[in-house]
Each structure stands twice: as C-alpha cells, then as structure tokens.
Enzyme design. Structure first.
Site, PDB file in Angstrom:
ATOM      1  N   SER A  40     110.461 -47.659  40.513  1.00 54.99           N
ATOM      2  CA  SER A  40     109.693 -48.912  40.552  1.00 54.99           C
ATOM      3  C   SER A  40     109.764 -49.653  39.229  1.00 54.99           C
ATOM      4  CB  SER A  40     108.221 -48.624  40.851  1.00 54.99           C
ATOM      5  OG  SER A  40     108.074 -48.100  42.136  1.00 54.99           O
TER       6      SER A  40
ATOM      7  N   ASN B 219     102.055 -49.175  53.593  1.00 56.83           N
ATOM      8  CA  ASN B 219     101.886 -49.151  55.043  1.00 56.83           C
ATOM      9  C   ASN B 219     102.358 -50.454  55.686  1.00 56.83           C
ATOM     10  OD1 ASN B 219     100.871 -46.646  54.575  1.00 56.83           O
ATOM     11  ND2 ASN B 219      98.960 -46.946  55.712  1.00 56.83           N
TER      12      ASN B 219
ATOM     13  N   GLU C 151     112.161 -37.532  50.562  1.00 56.24           N
ATOM     14  CA  GLU C 151     110.780 -37.584  50.064  1.00 56.24           C
ATOM     15  C   GLU C 151     109.799 -37.527  51.229  1.00 56.24           C
ATOM     16  OE1 GLU C 151     108.112 -40.580  47.259  1.00 56.24           O
ATOM     17  OE2 GLU C 151     109.693 -41.351  48.519  1.00 56.24           O
TER      18      GLU C 151
ATOM     19  N   GLY D 237     112.383 -42.813  37.922  1.00 53.37           N
ATOM     20  CA  GLY D 237     112.427 -44.187  37.431  1.00 53.37           C
ATOM     21  C   GLY D 237     112.936 -45.137  38.489  1.00 53.37           C
TER      22      GLY D 237
END
Lengths: 399, 377, 399, 377
Positions: free
Chosen positions: A129, A383, A244, A127
């Site tokens: 975003s 990006n 991550e 949880g």
C-alpha cells in the site's frame, strides 16, 4: 453429504490438540485470550515451537520444509489454534512471500530465503500500500530506477504491519513509469538495514502500534533481489493476494470471540441476573451465533471443494464480507457486555501488566478491540472492493 | 409550535461555537486528553468566563438557564468540537444534584462551580449496577453524629480532577429499593477513600473508588435522608439530555468529515464521492442525523415534564442515538478507509466519543427496555 | 423552541375533531381501519362531505374555493383525518392538477376545470409514467403531433392509479421528438371519453386493482387543452411533483398503522400471554415507535419552516425515505403479529364483506397490505432516486 | 466431510428439475393456484410417477428416502419452480406422522400416498397456539369405545383437498403439557366437522375447522394414547427442513430474476445493473443466499440427530432463512421497481412464497427463542 469429519480427520485433530495442550505456553495463550499484545519475542517463541514440530508452514510443499496439508487439514489446524488461543502465525514470510518465491523465485532466492523464513532469521513485512493508493493498488508510485546492477528506490509505503520488527520487506515498485497502471510494476526483496530506509510508526485509534510508514530515499537494491521478471510484479502480487485469502472467513477467531462474549455475559450482572439471561442481549448473541454456524458451513464447503481441487471463485469475496461482518458484530457485543467498563482505556492491559487494574476480567480490551477491528472491513481488499468483485463476476455478462 | 432557538440561546450558541473554533484545535484536544486529570484547566476557566457553566443551571441557584434546550444547545456545540472537558459531570450531573437540595446546602459550591473554581464527580455506578439508576450496594451507616460509608463505586468519571465527590449510598432498604438512598458530599482527599484512576478511551478520566469505613459528619448529606431517588433521577435525566446532544454534535462532525473526505480523496481516477454506492450510504447517514436531531429536540423539550413523560422521551432519544450513532461512526470509518484507523486523524476521536457515549447511563437495549416499561405504565 | 401547539392551533384541531366526529360516516372509517377498499362511491361521498364544509382543498387559495391553510394547519388536518380513519383525499385533481392550473393554466382552464374538481364532476387521473420510463420520467415517448387545432396522441401510459374511475387524465406527452430529454415535453388535459383511449387494469401482487395502463391510439385533443406553453411541460411537471410531496412522511398513516399493530398484539396470544408482552416483539414495536416519534418531529420542523415561508429542500427526500421505511416496517410488524393468520388470502375482506371469514379481527388484510406497500419505496420517486438527490445536493460541490 | 450429493439424490434432483422446467410453467402454476383445492391433480399424479413422494418417506414404510438430505434436495427444486402442490402437507407432515406409528396403522394410506392417490392434512394449529408445537386445546374424550372430538383447528393447510385429516387432540393434561396428546385419523366428510376454506396468499388453501362433538372409533387413534408429542415434534422437524429448503429454492429464483432484470432493464441510457449502488445490493443478496444454503445443509444434516440437537439446528436455519428471505424478497422487489408489484410478473409469486413461509411453524423471533432455549439446555 456428510457434515462430520472422517476418522483420519478426527485423528489429525486429536494430534493437533495434543500438541497444543503440551507445547503452547500459557503466558502466550493467556495474552491472546485477554486481547494483549505478545510482542516480538512472543511471536518468535511461538514460531520456533511450531518450526521444531515442522508445523510452521502448513501450506508449503514438503520439499521446502512445509506440511503440505490439504485445505481440510489446514482448517482443522487453524480452528484448533484459535480454540486454544494460540498466537496467529505472522503471515508475511510464511503465507505471503513463501508461495511467491516457490512459484516465481530463482533457485538462489529459494535456497537463501525460504530456510531463513522458517528459522526466524528473517522477519518479513509487506510493502504494497501507498498513501493515495488504498484499495486501488495499481496506482502505486514508489519508483525503482535501474543503475548498473542496482535498483534505486524512492517513495513511500504505508500500513506496513509489524514493520517495526522486520528486517526484510517485499515491495511492489514501479519500474516503468510510462506503462499503463498494472503494467510496469516489479516485485523486489529489500534488506531493511540498507541505508535510506526509515520506518515511522502509525499509532492506531486504539493507541496500538501495529502499522508503519516505510520511507525510501535513494535506497540501492541489488538486481538479484528482483523476483521473476521486471515489470511483471502485478502477476506475482495477484498470486500473493490469492494466498493471503486462506482463512479469510476467520471462523476460528469468531468462535473464540463468541465464547469470550458468552463468558463475559454470564459474569456481568443486570438487574441482579446474569446479562446472558436478558432477552435482548440473548437475542443479539443468538443471532450472531446462528450467522456464524451458517458461515462455518459455507467455509467448510469451500474448503472441501478446494481439497478436491476446485479453485475458489467469488466465494472467497463472500466469505471476506460476511466473515468480517460477523467478527465486527462479536466485537460490538463484547463492548456492550462490558457496560460502563468499556469506557476506560486500559492501555497497559494491552501490553502485559494488568495487575493494578480494577476492571472485571475480560473487559479491559473490549473497546480497543472493537475499534481496532474496524480495520477488518477496510484492509485486505475493502468490503466495497469485494462487492464490486462479486457483482462483476455474477452480473458480468449482463451489464 | 416553534423550532427556533430563542435569541439568548442563539447568542450563546454563536459565541461558544466561535470560541471552540478559535481555541479548541486538535492540538488543544490532545493536550486536554493527555493531562493526568483528563482536561485542560485553562479551557475550563475560559468556558466558565464565557458563561457556559452558568447557562446549565437554573436562576434560583445563581445560574441563568438550566432548561432542556439550554443543555442541548451547549452540548451540541461541545460535541461538534469534540470537547473532553467534564462539563457534563461537574456542571450538569453534580450541579443539578446540588441545585435540587431543598436546604440549599450546595450554594457556595454552585457559586464556585459557575465561576469555574470547583470540580465535582458523581460517584454513583457500581460493579453490579450496570445501568440501573437506583441499584446501590454502598452503605451509609450512622455512627453517633457521623456517617460511615462502606462500598465501592465504579467508573466514576472526573474523579481524578474533582475536589469533591457526591456519593450515593444506602441508609436503608434493599439493593434496588427506591427508598433508603441518600447523597453525601465527600472530599476526594478524605481518609478512607481509595481511588484508582484510569484514562478513558474517548478522553477524560474515571476511577474505581473504595470507601473503607470513610467517616463524614451527617451534615455532609445533601437532600433528604433516604429520599434522594428523585434527585438522582432528575440529575441523570439532565445528564442524558446533555449527552444525547453532545453525541449529536459529534455525529455532525463525523458526517461532515466524511463528506469532505469523499469530495477530495481520489481513487481509480476520480473522487470517491462520485461512486454511487458510497453516495447512497452518505444519504443514509444524513437521514439518520436528522432523526438524531429530532430525538434530541424531543428529549430536551420534555425535560421539564413529569418524570414518566420526561424519561420516556429521553429513553427514546438515547436508544435512537445509540443506533444512529453506531451507524454513523462505523460508516464514517468505513467510508474513509485506512486513514480513519489512525489516532492522528480527527475522525478517530469523534468515533470514540459517539460509540462510548452509549456506555454511560444505558445502552441501546437498556434504553429500549426503559421505553417499553414507561410506555406500558 | 416549543414543541406544543399554540392556542390557535389547538382550537383548530378541536374544530377538525368535532367535524370528523359528526360528519365522517362510520362505514367509511370502518373500511379504512380494516384495510378494505371503499370503492368509487365511498371516495365520492367523502369528497362531497368535505366539499360541503369547504375543506376539500386545504392547499388551494380561497379565491378558487380552497382553505388557504398554512402548513401547520394542513398537518393538523391530515393527522386528525388519519387518526379518525377518514379516507384519504384522492390527490390527482386536488393536490396535483389544481395547483398546476392555478399557476400555469389559462383563465378559461381555471374557470372550467377547478370548480368541477371540487364538485366531483371530473375525476382526474395521472398520465406520467410509461413502460420503460420508471424513475427516469424524462425519457417518455408518448407522442402528440399537431394537426390543425388538435393534437393527435399515440402511446402508452402506465401505473395510472384509479384510472378505472377517472373521466379526465392529465398527461405528459412529447411534442418535439428532436429536443433533448426534458425539453420538448408538453402538459395536456384529455377527456377520457375521447375515442382511441383504452384503460387496461394491472392487477397488483396482492390481487387488488389500483393501477392501470392507458393506451392512446390517434386520440384527438383540442389545442386549448394544452396547459401553458408547448414544450414547457417539464417545468409544470416538476412543480406538480413538488406539490405531491405534501404529507410525504406519512406520519398519520404510520401512527394509525402502529395503533393497529398494538391492538393486534394485545389480542394475539403467545404462550398464554398477549404477544405484546413478548420481549422480542415488544422490542421491534418500541424501536419503530421511537423512529416514528423522531420522524414526526422532523416533519413538524419542516412544516414549521414551510409555514414560516422557507422552501423545503432536500429534507423532503429524507422524509420520503425514512417515512416509507417506517411505514413498511409497521406493515411488516402487522404480518408478524398475525401469526399463521397472515397466510390466508381473504380477498373478499378487501372489498367489503368479511362476514364468512373465520379470521381474528384485524388479521385479514395484513399480508395484502405488507405486499401492497412495498410500492411506497418504489413509486413517487423511488428511494434510490431520493438518495441520489440527497447525495447530489449535499456532496454536490465536491464530486 | 463431504458436501456432494449422493448419486441417487443427484439423479432425483436432475429429473425433478427437468420435469418442472418442462411442465411447471407460470401458466401451469396459475392453474394450480386457481383450482378450488389449491393445486392441480395432474401435476400431483406426475410428481408421484416421478417417485418424488416416495423419496420423502423411509424404506420401512415403502418409500426410498426420507432422510434430511432427501427432503432438502426435493424441496429446493420445488421452491425454485414455485410449486404450490401440497407435498409438504401430505407427504412430509402427514406421511412422517403415519410412518412413525409403531403399530403401522397407516400402511395402506402410505401406500396410496406414495402412489399419489391420497391427500392428507395435519389439523394441529389453533387460534391460541400461535407457533407453540404442543399447545392444544382441542379435547378428545372417551365415550364408550368411541372418541368424541371438540375444538377448533386454525389455518389447516390442504384441508379442502384432503381425503383425511390427522387431528391432534388432548386426552388429558393442561393446554401446553407434553403428556396427554393423541393423534386421530378423521375423514374430511365426517359428520360434526365444519370446514371453511380460503385460498392462501402464496398459493394453496387452508381452512378453519370446527369439531362439534365429532365421533370416531378409538381405532382411529394413531400412535400411543396421550403420547404423541414426540411424533408431532419429529414430523414438524421434517416439515421445517422441507420448508427451509423450499424457501431457499424460492430465494434462488428471486435472486436470479433480479440479476436477469438488472442486466436487461435500461434506465438513464444504461442497464440498471451497471449502477454501483444496485450492484452492491445484489452482492449482499448473493451473500445471504450462500448463508441460507449453508443453513439448510446444517438443518438437513442434523435431522436424524437426537431431538435437542436436531431442533437447535432447525431453529437456527429457520431464523436465518426468515431474515435472509425477507431481505432477498424485499430487495428483489425494490431492485425491480414497479414491475415487481404486478401479479403477472413471476417474482410476485416467489416473494410471497418466501415471506409467507415465515408464518408456518414459527417466525424469526419464535425460532430465535427456541434456539436460545435449546442452546441453554
């Protein structure tokens, strides 16, 4: 300088290959190779096979039931898994939350949660975003208000991957509304069976249900589910984001994707010859293969430095950008290779049964994958955000 | 030299744009897409009433248009609105084939087509044809006064909703010979015809169709026996002009949605459209859009020229639009971020229309090869 | 809609072609085709040939000796001149200053200067850019201080093209140092024989001498050489920049360049066949030709609208960007086509005599042109500035 | 797996970098470039003294290196400093050819080469060879005990400064046969040799050389008669690794100059490096630079492998560097603006080195074709 694996590394690779040959179920590898979903059951089955071997948590210390592999070993494992079309390890509990609890959690949290991540009793989701806070995480607005020995949560999370399968969610919530953006955020562990939580599916543009909205209405969470200190959640979140980033380059995925495109291009006929022999298609294919060969070496350079104890710097942002560009280019080649067969939307093929489809092998999922993987350059730090980081670090002193 | 639309086309554009703005909401599009035949019959009827179908066919068969700029005007609007109804298949591809039959066998069908009462599909592509225009393995063999069809057609768009198919088949010659190709009108409910239909990613339907000794009278032949190549090429040329214009329209909408989003979406405390890196990418999208617009004009303006000139301009336009379209679709998604990944947000539909258009009649590389071949000739 | 020229336009084109066939000296067209400089004499000779025909000032009103052609006619003229390899018209007096004087100059200035531009007695150059003010023109610092009926000029201009041939220069100078950036600038006409002016060559990366620095030390300029009003120079400068933008797409140059690449690719051999037949080279060539075909139509659309009285908007910025990208891509193809012969720096070839060169025809200047034309996306309002303009206009209301 | 330089190579890199930083100023480079032979003899002598030439050759001929990573280490530094001296031609190309002669005929020359007393050039390319490695039309015919050379060699780099040429010529076979090729050592002052030299755009010199019945003893042959193909390919492979590394070095400097400039140059009241659109382009340059670095490592690390593997990795590296190099050179110029267009500013030299490197031994497309061929094999 030596581009080859050492004898120990080669032996390890052989061990991994043997394990995959013997233990990876063919129904799962077939589904992965053909781009089909393996569902909750498939993920759980593969996790438990890995767990039985003790290989479910490559990056965890042995004390918590992990493998304590170094960066090169983890790379070899990931590469071989991709090559064998093994399902990916669902990362939320294992790659993301695990390291946070190991570093910042209480003893009680570690003892309770870590074994349940390995056993599969807890399926975690993320949880982070929120609507209105995409790449700008620090602007999140979900509130947690202290009420006795509970926090009361109100707000909304989004892009929660596989939230429909999860029974626990780790959340960033705002505990001090007056603090500046990154301050006043806390890191909470929430049982999804708690009243007031609603999971709503988001259907993606390729028709798949991967992500969800999670709504919180007066959800009461015991204070002992706070990780670390109140208002220090941003520190833990950043630590999680760093973790991550393993396998951020996606070399194995790209390699498997490239092999699939080559197979397809040898099958598809163009003017009576295999498409693979068409000079324009061959040029596109060769160019992306060349890019991938270079990126694989960049990846190994960083992994090798990491195994020697160096912290990865801005290079991981570079790998994120180039890695996603290459994967997306390979997805684009797959749809090109499929010709007119890229047009049908064979949604049943994504979920398992493609027996009544008339499409040539390997073409059913190409468009769905092409569209689905546009996410690669958006999620996980877009990006554009990565380029901001690169410029800031490299031009930083000067501008 | 004149780049103004004629008054008639301007009126047609205005009325079509108004109609689609009023009636073709996202909800309507979803309804069209979710229909088993891939479109909404009531929208079809309204397009016919508006005269859109007739505008795509020449006067000598009862239409009132059929020129390159008629096609481009209509299809740019259909593309802007993201229409999935099979105007291209029924009216342009099959309409043009029927209209070019020297014996006028299709007159009744064309009348029904213009009135909106007939649906057609062109069963032409095959498993091994890829994008080759005359690569046909399906055979048509004489059997007394009848014809027997054996073969398989691939990704036949609009087959599920069609009353009739126009089937290309070879009466003689090798797989990729110019000579020997014929066209046959086949009822979709005929015996010996097996159809497996599937929804398309970008809306509409297509089917794999097997002809297992399907028997039809030789009167079902449209155009000259063994001499249908030029008819096929002309119909594909018209369809490519239409598809290029449709894609242009979808590119316009994708760009517009992106500009609107950049102006409203806030991040880091300001509209994301105020970030220079994104501004320059929008500028590039707008430049490519103008290139695509000119490419469509070139293709439409040469549709009535002799085949080599016609096809060279069409190949150029389709190659450019494949490249510019990919750029615009991908940039539109990227500049939107996460919301663009959801089926619910309109952009997804336009991105799919743009990208998958490349998979009809030839992708960027195929069009480039055609352009090179036609330039050398 | 009609993509074809009208009968009148075709007749005009035939007239231009006939003129070029009869009047364009072959030594000049040879030099242009081979990328060699034609020197001051060559430019003057071609100008006087055009002037004799009354075609030297296509965009001037008839009253001043111009042709008063509309946009389509000017386009046809430029296209035919490029196709015939005619030298370009040196723009500083004719395209830039002329329109400014016609709109903002005094009667005396018009009567004195305009005929001398046509006759060639005055060769003008441009004093706009300064070191430290590239695309940011408004930050210029060259000072003009009023002293009786003269201005006294001190400062430095740069990138002054062909300044070594010029006897007059028009300059933007700062007359009010306290005004905000774009205010306080005036537009002056300066005789380059005035004491205190020094022209220093800037050698470009391809070895050519095209541009210069111009230094001003206590240069006294009569006040009657002020154009329009003091401190209003920015208005005139903007007007001039708009006029500079004719033929901004460079379609004719690109077409001529593409023809040259095709010739070269038919001559150069690759594996015993002409390079033109190599699928990869053919693909590059075809792609840029396709882009050029589309841009030519965009250009005609804008010209056609201009001929119908519409003011060109942001489209000219789009044409600048795409036009320079295409020209640079063609220059890139030319160097590729030349193979190893792109390496020699045959500087003598650029100046006239290539008799002792051993290079195949058409290869001597390819690298020099490739490097020289990198300027196209920098000068004349860099492509970045053009994109800023496009975004500002198109996103303007929203951000 | 190990990506650290060995201690010896690290020392060589350090000392070469220090030497070039101290001695190879822009003024020195200009002096080297303006010399009629395209380089400065005193720099050459100092490179020899530093042991750089010996480091490029194997121990069995008196060097102390010659492996892929020796070449890449030295040439990356030469490229970073923009060195124009013909190390590649004399030491790598010709040194490798001489060192691979099984009869060891070149021993004395190699000794002189390592000491810095000999200059050599490989006269191999021809008007019609383009980038083909074994396309040789120049003929070598026996005439008694002598050999007579007839033909023309093109763009022979370092010919003007060379004492000897190594000339490839065909003793038998067709123009592009593997068999029949031989190598001959020829004095540049020999009769029957006509040389027209020209400066190169990126520094150095090259010549067109005509052999008009040039007569040499058959003892001038290096390597097996008619069997020199593998020697040639191996020498070209070494030269391509060196050139790739040199180009990488030049790309590093071009990128560094650009970052420095963006940090100092002010426009619109702030450093232009603070504009996001430019920042993202610098990020792209840096990403490409890392790709190029990895490509050089791959090529250098496979130089000692069997030819098909070796050449596949080299083709990959050279293709990638051609693309990344063009991007970096063009972006460096564009991000600088006007100053980059001047000969005086250092970037110009590096941009030329990068771009024109593509014109030796095969451009991006040629390398891609090689990669495709070698991947299929």
């Amino acid at each position: 300088m030596d581009l080859n694996y050492s004898a120990e590394e080669l032996a390890f690779r052989e061990e991994v290959r043997e394990f995959l040959r013997e233990e990876l179920p063919t129904d799962l590898s077939d589904a992965v190779r053909e781009g089909r979903s393996i569902g909750k059951e498939g993920h759980e089955r593969w996790h438990s096979i890995l767990n039985a071997r003790g290989w479910l948590a490559p990056n965890w210390p042995r004390a918590y039931g992990g493998c304590a592999w170094n960066a090169v070993q983890r790379h070899i494992f990931e590469e071989e898994c991709c090559r064998a079309h093994a399902p990916r390890i669902v990362p939320f509990g294992l790659t993301m939350l695990g390291p946070v609890l190991q570093k910042f959690g209480s003893d009680a949290q570690r003892d309770y949660f870590l074994p349940r991540i390995l056993s599969g009793e807890h399926w975690w989701c993320q949880g982070y975003s929120e609507p209105g806070a995409g790449s700008d995480l620090a602007s999140l607005r979900t509130r947690a208000v202290r009420d006795g020995d509970h926090y009361v949560i109100n707000g909304q999370k989004t892009w929660t991957t596989l939230g429909q399968y999860a029974n626990w969610i780790f959340c960033l919530v705002r505990t001090d509304p007056d603090a500046k953006q990154q301050e006043g955020i806390s890191f909470l562990l929430i049982d999804m069976d708690t009243p007031g939580i609603e999971v709503r599916p988001i259907i993606l543009l390729d028709g798949t249900h991967e992500v969800n909205e999670v709504w919180f209405t007066d959800v009461r969470v015991p204070v002992e589910n706070l990780v670390g200190e109140e208002n220090q959640g941003w520190t833990y979140a950043k630590y999680l984001l760093t973790h991550e980033r393993t396998n951020i380059a996606g070399v194995g995925f790209s390699q498997a994707g490239l092999d699939a495109v080559k197979r397809l291009a040898r099958q598809q006929m163009h003017r009576g010859r295999p498409l693979a022999e068409n000079p324009h298609f061959a040029a596109r294919l060769a160019q992306v293969e060349i890019d991938l060969m270079a990126m694989a070496t960049t990846n190994l350079r960083i992994i090798s430095a990491a195994a020697a104890g160096q912290a990865p710097g801005v290079e991981s942002s570079m790998l994120k950008v180039k890695g996603t560009e290459i994967r997306q280019e390979i997805n684009d080649l797959a749809r090109r290779a499929a010709g007119a067969y890229a047009m049908p939307f064979a949604s049943e093929a994504l979920e398992g049964d493609n027996s009544n489809l008339a499409q040539p092998e390997g073409t059913a999922a190409v468009s769905a994958q092409y569209f689905n993987n546009r996410k690669l350059s958006i999620f996980g730090g877009s990006n554009e955000i990565q380029k901001n980081i690169i410029a800031k670090v490299k031009l930083g002193g000067r501008t | 030299m004149n780049f103004q639309l004629s008054e008639e086309r301007q009126m047609m554009q205005d009325s079509l744009r108004r109609f689609l703005a009023d009636r073709y909401s996202a909800a309507q599009r979803d309804e069209s897409v979710s229909n088993a035949i891939g479109f909404a019959p009531q929208i079809w009827a309204q397009l016919a009433d508006l005269g859109i179908l007739g505008a795509l066919l020449p006067e000598d068969v009862g239409g009132y248009g059929g020129k390159g700029f008629d096609l481009s005007t209509v299809f740019e609007e259909l593309g802007r609105a993201g229409v999935v109804e099979p105007v291209l298949d029924t009216a342009v591809l099959c309409g043009t084939l029927l209209a070019s039959d020297p014996q006028g066998k299709g007159a009744a069908l064309i009348e029904g087509l213009i009135a909106g009462n007939v649906q057609l599909a062109f069963a032409h592509g095959e498993v091994n044809s890829r994008y080759e225009r005359l690569w046909v393995e399906t055979r048509a063999s004489a059997y007394g006064d009848d014809i027997v069809l054996i073969g398989r057609k691939s990704v036949v768009v609009n087959a599920a909703g069609a009353d009739h198919l126009i089937v290309s088949a070879r009466e003689s010659g090798d797989t990729d010979d110019r000579e020997g190709l014929s066209l046959f009108l086949v009822d979709t409910k005929a015996e010996g015809l097996q159809m497996r239909s599937s929804a398309l990613m970008a809306g509409g339907c297509a089917a794999e169709i097997d002809f297992d000794n399907l028997r039809i009278p030789s009167s079902a032949r449209i155009g000259p026996a063994g001499g249908a190549s030029e008819m096929i090429e002309a119909a594909l040329a018209a369809a490519e002009v239409a598809l290029a214009a449709e894609t242009l329209g979808a590119m316009e909408t994708a760009t517009q949605l992106t500009m609107d989003y950049l102006g409203t979406r806030q991040q880091f405390g300001r509209p994301i459209g105020s970030f220079q890196a994104l501004q320059h990418r929008v500028a590039d999208m707008l430049i490519e859009l103008e290139q695509a617009r000119s490419a469509v004009i070139n293709a439409a303006g040469h549709l009535e020229e002799q085949p080599a000139v016609r096809d060279r301009h069409i190949a150029a336009a389709r190659n450019l639009i494949a490249r510019a379209g990919r750029k615009i679709a991908e940039e539109a998604i990227q500049l939107h971020g996460g919301i663009a990944m959801t089926a619910e947000y309109e952009l997804a539909h336009f991105a799919k229309r743009i990208i998958l258009a490349e998979h009809r009649f030839g992708d960027a590389d195929t069009q480039l090869e055609r352009f090179i071949d036609l330039s050398a000739a």
